[in-house]
Design an enzyme around this catalytic site. Structure first.
Site, PDB file in Angstrom:
ATOM      1  N   LEU A 218      30.405  75.723 -37.634  1.00 21.26           N
ATOM      2  CA  LEU A 218      31.126  75.323 -38.554  1.00 21.26           C
ATOM      3  C   LEU A 218      32.425  76.105 -38.881  1.00 21.26           C
ATOM      4  O   LEU A 218      32.163  77.353 -39.081  1.00 21.26           O
ATOM      5  CB  LEU A 218      30.648  74.766 -39.903  1.00 21.26           C
ATOM      6  CG  LEU A 218      29.543  73.642 -39.882  1.00 21.26           C
ATOM      7  CD1 LEU A 218      29.049  73.382 -41.037  1.00 21.26           C
ATOM      8  CD2 LEU A 218      29.874  72.444 -38.939  1.00 21.26           C
TER       9      LEU A 218
ATOM     10  N   ASP B 163      26.158  78.420 -40.931  1.00 23.94           N
ATOM     11  CA  ASP B 163      27.090  77.285 -40.545  1.00 23.94           C
ATOM     12  C   ASP B 163      26.767  77.161 -39.000  1.00 23.94           C
ATOM     13  O   ASP B 163      27.658  76.694 -38.559  1.00 23.94           O
ATOM     14  CB  ASP B 163      28.552  77.958 -41.066  1.00 23.94           C
ATOM     15  CG  ASP B 163      28.812  79.186 -40.610  1.00 23.94           C
ATOM     16  OD1 ASP B 163      28.083  79.779 -39.495  1.00 23.94           O
ATOM     17  OD2 ASP B 163      29.858  79.747 -40.590  1.00 23.94           O
TER      18      ASP B 163
END
Length: 615
Positions: free
Chosen positions: A197, A238
């Site tokens: 991400l 992430d």
């Protein structure tokens, strides 16, 4: 037995024994499946212990016998001929040696519909189940589901050790376990995708961690939906990983990655805020190059690294040669880091001239690296190193210190010095402290910031939509700095962006200057740009001017300032000092000369751009 709280193992053994009493020609087996998709033998009283042990830890998949395939597909699977069925190709030797010729497996699902186990019948002849056997198995599967669910409630602590509590996905430990049980004997049998991400930190910093948590749950759900039935793991704050085994997905791995990115790109409401997830994906398919799961993981990470550096927001699949590209980049990073430590980084200067007077009105500082043997290396040879944010920041810091010192010397010599352009990288702007660093460097040398022009490429300038660039540029211009949009025309800038993030100078890329024949579209573009820039009060500088013909054509189009080999290459500070002493433009009438035809059609120029009176 379930009601009395007896163990799951004892209950399952008793159930198998009761079934085998009724069907003496059948061998019964029960396996459980953990959240990582790994098989674990639970009960098989008539099978050798070694056979059951060999099944422990196998990852379910479309070609993992009857039980592994049944769990993977979430439906009953009947194999009438173990010896010749491809789903048993890697596992058939043991059952055949025991006289087991066919196998029927049924998934066991919990109350949420998740597959938690498999109930299997082995037959001693090549056949499938009859109606009575199906009836018995329906009852057994229901009883197994009850027993396994009860046991699951007793194992919640163990589950927490293997499951990411925020997203409900399997965690890093589960991922490592799943990888350790995958076979690398058959190239193309599985692949790994890694999803990183790009904006989680920004979301946490801007909207708070509650919004960030919602964001992660949305991402986990969307990825899981796209890749079903392949498992998804949250392997970092992430970062997510997908073990791809489905034949349909393996044959279209790039399409799967694209579907993940499309699914994530849809706006999501997180903590009351509308957020658009941004992600980058790297992947690797098991090939003859890899002999271990560790290598596949490393190659997927390399692909992700490459994607983030050169195509953030997209997908890169590992291929032969990618490692060498990354190793080349890492070597460049090491070389530049060493040069910085050994003080072998220096500034060369290319002068910027007025066309009509051939006088110098500015300089562009260009980074150069001196090798241990004394060779001077241009920035193009170590540009890959600037993909590392820390190296890019350190280079810029060194250049600012060098340039500030050189400008101070030129001013002390009485040279009517106007401006020096300093190139900055994406890491400098998005780091958020460029203004502070620049101010400190030039104030140490007592050089007014009016002598500085920051040169920012279109990619840096337009590359983010989070207003970081706009805010940083606004702050710097408030301090008196001037901003030049470098290499204009090579990126994806729109003139409308100049209204929201204004600049003082546009530098026309050499590719346009090379195409200045009257009949060429390049001339029309340059002429239009000069006119528009003039009305916005923006100076235009032509890069890469190499011939008198180009100079004359640019002058006719209204561009009066440029740099290039026609005037001078980039030179060291001693040569630059000599050029300035010989050709620096004097203050008198400099503004009128610099504006030329452009100023006659525009509002007053922004103060300080190419003026020597600022000294």
């Amino acid at each position: 037995m379930v009601a009395k709280g007896e163990t799951l193992k004892a209950t399952a053994d008793r159930l198998c024994a009761e079934v085998e009493k009724r069907f003496p020609d059948i061998v019964c087996s029960i396996l459980t499946i953990d959240r990582s998709g790994l098989l674990h033998p639970l009960a098989a009283p008539s099978l050798p212990e070694a056979y059951s042990a060999a099944l422990d830890g196998l990852l379910i998949g479309p070609f993992v016998g009857s039980c592994g395939t049944s769990a993977y597909l979430r439906m009953p699977v009947t194999v009438f001929d173990i010896e010749n069925d491809p789903r048993w190709a890697m596992y058939k030797s043991t059952p055949l040696s025991l006289g087991l010729l066919a196998c029927w497996s049924s998934p066991i699902c919990d109350g949420r519909g998740e597959v938690v186990g498999v109930f299997g019948f082995y037959f001693r002849e090549k056949r499938g189940p009859n109606a009575r056997e199906k009836e018995i198995v329906d009852t057994c599967v229901h009883l197994c589901a009850i027993a396994i669910e009860r046991n699951e409630r007793l194992l919640q602590h163990e589950r927490r050790a293997n499951v990411d509590t925020l997203t409900g996905l399997s965690n890093r430990a589960s991922f490592a376990a799943a990888l350790s049980h995958l076979s690398c004997l058959e190239p193309g049998s599985w692949a790994l995708l890694v999803v990183d991400l790009d904006n989680l930190k920004i979301i946490n910093d801007t909207f708070g961690h509650l919004a960030g948590d919602d964001f992660l749950r949305v991402v986990a759900s969307r990825i899981s939906t796209v890749v079903l039935p392949d498992p998804v793991f949250r392997v970092g704050g992430d970062e997510f990983a997908i073990l791809v085994q489905s034949p349909g997905s393996l044959s279209r791995i790039a399409d799967m990655a694209a579907e993940i990115l499309r699914a994530l790109a849809e706006p999501a409401i997180c903590g009351g805020h509308t957020i658009v997830p941004k992600a980058t994906v790297g992947g690797a398919i098991l090939s003859e190059l890899e002999t271990s799961t560790t290598q596949v993981r490393e190659h997927a990470d390399l692909a992700l690294y490459h994607a983030k550096e050169f195509g953030r927001g997209g997908f890169v699949l590992y291929e032969r040669g990618l490692s060498s590209k990354i190793m080349s980049r890492r070597k460049a990073i090491r070389d530049v880091t060493t040069a910085l430590r050994e003080d072998r980084v220096d500034a060369f200067y290319q002068p910027i001239f007025m066309f009509d007077t051939r006088k110098i009105v500015g300089m562009e500082a260009l980074c150069r690296l001196r090798t241990p043997d004394g060779r001077i290396v241009a920035a193009s040879e170590f540009y890959e190193a600037t993909s590392d944010a820390q190296v890019a920041t350190d280079l810029t810091q060194r250049m600012m210190s060098i340039v500030a010192s050189d400008v101070r010397n030129w001013l002390d010599m009485g040279i009517p010095f106007q401006h020096v352009g300093i190139n900055v990288a994406s890491a400098d702007v998005h780091g958020g402290k460029l203004n502070e660093r620049l101010t400190a460097a030039f104030h140490r040398e007592n050089v007014p910031l009016q002598h500085v022009i920051l040169e920012i490429t279109e990619t840096v300038y337009m590359g983010e939509r989070d207003q970081i660039v706009a805010r940083e540029i606004k702050d710097m211009r408030t301090e008196g700095l001037r901003i030049a949009l470098d290499d204009f025309g090579t990126g994806y800038a729109s003139l409308t962006h100049l209204l929201t993030v204004p600049v003082d100078i546009i530098k026309i890329d050499k590719s346009f200057v090379d195409r200045l024949a009257p009949e060429d579209a390049g001339a029309a573009i340059v002429e239009g740009l000069v006119l528009i820039a003039g009305k916005l009060g923006i100076r235009v500088v032509a890069e890469g001017v190499e011939t008198e013909a180009q100079l004359k054509q640019l002058s006719r189009l209204g561009c009066n300032i440029g740099q290039g080999y026609l005037f001078s290459r980039a030179v060291d500070r001693d040569a630059a000092t000599k050029l300035l002493l010989e050709s620096a433009e004097q203050p008198a009438d400099i503004l009128n000369r610099a504006v030329g035809e452009q100023a006659s059609k525009a509002r007053p120029a922004r103060d300080g751009a190419f003026r020597s009176d600022a000294a």
